[in-house]
Design a protein around this motif. Sequence first.
Motif: not given
Length: 90
Positions: A32-37, A43-53, A78-82
């Motif tokens: 997750v850290t590598d992807a965001l950097s 995106q984990l369907i039903g759980f949420g999305t980790f992204e940068t803003r 940032a994290f947006k809950a699913g």
Amino acid sequence: MNKTDLINNIAEKSGLTKKDVETVLNGFLGEVTDALSSGDKVQLIGFGTFETRKRNGRTGRNPQNGTTISIPESVIPAFKAGNKLKEAVK
């Protein structure tokens, strides 16, 4: 709950060893850290999305002496809950 508690709970429920669970959890966090950097989102369907803003630059005040300072723009995680997570927490 902290990381150790999470590892212990997953190990009890899954039947895996704590060491195996810790390895998987550390691997997940690293990915997750590598992807965001690199600017991607996870995106984990039903759980949420980790992204940068992007946070725009702005003017602020130093609370100690009241002088104005310039706060530069930055990129924050940032994290947006699913939906399933939102429903479970209600």
